[in-house]
Design a protein around this motif. Sequence first.
Motif, PDB file in Angstrom:
ATOM      1  N   ARG A 155      -2.250  10.022  17.695  1.00  0.00           N
ATOM      2  CA  ARG A 155      -1.193  10.365  16.734  1.00  0.00           C
ATOM      3  C   ARG A 155      -1.226  11.863  16.393  1.00  0.00           C
ATOM      4  N   ARG A 158      -0.607  16.778  18.742  1.00  0.00           N
ATOM      5  CA  ARG A 158      -0.112  18.155  18.649  1.00  0.00           C
ATOM      6  C   ARG A 158      -1.233  19.141  18.308  1.00  0.00           C
ATOM      7  N   TRP A 183       6.091   5.184  18.945  1.00  0.00           N
ATOM      8  CA  TRP A 183       6.198   6.638  18.879  1.00  0.00           C
ATOM      9  C   TRP A 183       5.535   7.312  20.083  1.00  0.00           C
ATOM     10  N   GLU A 186       8.029   7.336  22.787  1.00  0.00           N
ATOM     11  CA  GLU A 186       9.245   8.007  22.320  1.00  0.00           C
ATOM     12  C   GLU A 186       9.036   9.509  22.139  1.00  0.00           C
ATOM     13  N   GLU A 187       7.808   9.917  21.741  1.00  0.00           N
ATOM     14  CA  GLU A 187       7.554  11.319  21.405  1.00  0.00           C
ATOM     15  C   GLU A 187       6.600  12.009  22.379  1.00  0.00           C
ATOM     16  N   TYR A 191       7.211  14.711  26.045  1.00  0.00           N
ATOM     17  CA  TYR A 191       6.602  16.046  26.008  1.00  0.00           C
ATOM     18  C   TYR A 191       5.726  16.262  27.231  1.00  0.00           C
TER      19      TYR A 191
END
Length: 207
Positions: A155, A158, A183, A186-187, A191
Amino acid sequence: MKKKLTAASTQQLDNLLDQVRRCTICADHLPLGPRPVIQAASSAKLLIIGQAPGLRVHESGIPWHDPSGDRLRRWLDIDPETFYDPRQIAIMPMGLCYPGKGKSGDLPPRPECAPQWHPHVLPLLPEVGMTLLIGQYAQQRYLPDSPKTLTDTVRQWRNWAPRYIPMPHPSPRNTLWLKKNPWFEEEVVPYIREYVHQLLEGQDPSS
């Protein structure tokens, strides 16, 4: 600063890979004997560090040659030809050999393996622009300050992107995790996919 890619460093890596593939350091602990599985070239742009080969990979000698690999390639949106090109993608798990079966799936990677070989291989991969850390064993080694759980680590991806991306294992066993954590696909997957494609196309994703 990246180490310059030279013919000498390429030969050095080739010589090292020969040593790795002959490794028997933990042979006494491997029920099917040693068969190190590794893929690398000095020009590789992406590095994948997973856990350890499963039985099917041990039998074939081909990394991620199983349903987990099928899902991983879908996440990356790359074909097998690209995936298995060591000039583009390096694959070096935490344990290079199949560790055997445990009570609930495969045993953990042998602890001797990564300390023995990773520090020698990594400096010879100067072009790597992203490393995928698949599963807790890789994340605990390369993200020592990460949260205790895989979910929390992924999670917070980043915090380490783009150099390192923590990921869940793409095993069918993790289908429920993926449903509970939409997520990720989806995220995080978009990337990774975009960054990896730019790397493999010779672009600078950070520009």
